[in-house]
Motif scaffolding. Sequence first.
Motif, PDB file in Angstrom:
ATOM      1  N   ASN A  41       0.818  -1.206   0.000  1.00 18.30           N
ATOM      2  CA  ASN A  41       0.000   0.000   0.000  1.00 18.30           C
ATOM      3  C   ASN A  41       0.857   1.265   0.000  1.00 18.30           C
ATOM      4  O   ASN A  41       0.541   2.232  -0.703  1.00 18.30           O
ATOM      5  CB  ASN A  41      -0.960   0.004   1.194  1.00 18.30           C
ATOM      6  N   LEU A  42       1.932   1.263   0.763  1.00 20.11           N
ATOM      7  CA  LEU A  42       2.818   2.424   0.842  1.00 20.11           C
ATOM      8  C   LEU A  42       3.485   2.704  -0.500  1.00 20.11           C
ATOM      9  O   LEU A  42       3.400   3.819  -1.021  1.00 20.11           O
ATOM     10  CB  LEU A  42       3.863   2.200   1.935  1.00 20.11           C
ATOM     11  N   LEU A  72       2.103   4.651   6.107  1.00 17.17           N
ATOM     12  CA  LEU A  72       3.360   5.001   6.768  1.00 17.17           C
ATOM     13  C   LEU A  72       3.223   4.910   8.287  1.00 17.17           C
ATOM     14  O   LEU A  72       4.092   4.356   8.968  1.00 17.17           O
ATOM     15  CB  LEU A  72       3.795   6.406   6.355  1.00 17.17           C
ATOM     16  N   ILE A  73       2.137   5.427   8.816  1.00 12.78           N
ATOM     17  CA  ILE A  73       1.888   5.328  10.259  1.00 12.78           C
ATOM     18  C   ILE A  73       1.794   3.861  10.681  1.00 12.78           C
ATOM     19  O   ILE A  73       2.358   3.460  11.702  1.00 12.78           O
ATOM     20  CB  ILE A  73       0.621   6.115  10.644  1.00 12.78           C
ATOM     21  N   ALA A  74       1.121   3.040   9.888  1.00 13.03           N
ATOM     22  CA  ALA A  74       0.994   1.609  10.197  1.00 13.03           C
ATOM     23  C   ALA A  74       2.354   0.917  10.174  1.00 13.03           C
ATOM     24  O   ALA A  74       2.646   0.087  11.043  1.00 13.03           O
ATOM     25  CB  ALA A  74       0.035   0.947   9.209  1.00 13.03           C
ATOM     26  N   VAL A  75       3.205   1.260   9.197  1.00 13.73           N
ATOM     27  CA  VAL A  75       4.544   0.671   9.115  1.00 13.73           C
ATOM     28  C   VAL A  75       5.356   1.072  10.348  1.00 13.73           C
ATOM     29  O   VAL A  75       6.045   0.235  10.951  1.00 13.73           O
ATOM     30  CB  VAL A  75       5.267   1.098   7.812  1.00 13.73           C
ATOM     31  N   LEU A  76       5.269   2.327  10.732  1.00 17.91           N
ATOM     32  CA  LEU A  76       6.017   2.789  11.902  1.00 17.91           C
ATOM     33  C   LEU A  76       5.537   2.087  13.176  1.00 17.91           C
ATOM     34  O   LEU A  76       6.353   1.671  14.004  1.00 17.91           O
ATOM     35  CB  LEU A  76       5.894   4.305  12.047  1.00 17.91           C
ATOM     36  N   LYS A  77       4.228   1.939  13.340  1.00 14.61           N
ATOM     37  CA  LYS A  77       3.696   1.231  14.509  1.00 14.61           C
ATOM     38  C   LYS A  77       4.131  -0.227  14.513  1.00 14.61           C
ATOM     39  O   LYS A  77       4.493  -0.768  15.552  1.00 14.61           O
ATOM     40  CB  LYS A  77       2.174   1.326  14.540  1.00 14.61           C
ATOM     41  N   LEU A  78       4.089  -0.867  13.345  1.00 17.36           N
ATOM     42  CA  LEU A  78       4.516  -2.260  13.244  1.00 17.36           C
ATOM     43  C   LEU A  78       5.989  -2.389  13.612  1.00 17.36           C
ATOM     44  O   LEU A  78       6.375  -3.301  14.340  1.00 17.36           O
ATOM     45  CB  LEU A  78       4.266  -2.793  11.829  1.00 17.36           C
ATOM     46  N   SER A  79       6.799  -1.467  13.139  1.00 16.18           N
ATOM     47  CA  SER A  79       8.227  -1.534  13.431  1.00 16.18           C
ATOM     48  C   SER A  79       8.492  -1.299  14.916  1.00 16.18           C
ATOM     49  O   SER A  79       9.344  -1.948  15.501  1.00 16.18           O
ATOM     50  CB  SER A  79       8.980  -0.550  12.542  1.00 16.18           C
ATOM     51  N   GLN A  80       7.738  -0.407  15.550  1.00 13.84           N
ATOM     52  CA  GLN A  80       7.880  -0.187  16.993  1.00 13.84           C
ATOM     53  C   GLN A  80       7.453  -1.417  17.778  1.00 13.84           C
ATOM     54  O   GLN A  80       8.098  -1.797  18.747  1.00 13.84           O
ATOM     55  CB  GLN A  80       7.054   1.017  17.434  1.00 13.84           C
ATOM     56  N   THR A  81       6.366  -2.045  17.353  1.00 13.94           N
ATOM     57  CA  THR A  81       5.878  -3.247  18.024  1.00 13.94           C
ATOM     58  C   THR A  81       6.907  -4.363  17.930  1.00 13.94           C
ATOM     59  O   THR A  81       7.198  -5.033  18.921  1.00 13.94           O
ATOM     60  CB  THR A  81       4.542  -3.712  17.396  1.00 13.94           C
TER      61      THR A  81
END
Length: 89
Positions: A41-42, A72-81
């Motif tokens: 999607n990104l 982008l927000i979802a990717v960042l949250k996934l990477s933080q998780t």
Amino acid sequence: MKTNLLIEILGWVGSVEILLAYGLNSYQKIRSDSAWFYLLNLTGGILLIVYSVYKAAWANTFVNVVWVLIALIAVLKLSQTKRSSHTKP
């Protein structure tokens, strides 16, 4: 002429990526919270932004900017998780 062809190809690739993400998720081949889903999607959205800016299709540009921001927000949250789950014992 070559620029126009390149932009057309980028637009088609972006369209295919977004449809691929949706289709794979719909048929449960990838999850909607997976890195593959977010990245398709990104990158698809980014390519469609390039295409729609070149074509001066501002409504489509707006939709794809929002699409990319969500991804982008979802990717960042996934990477933080993932990062926090690797640091926990």
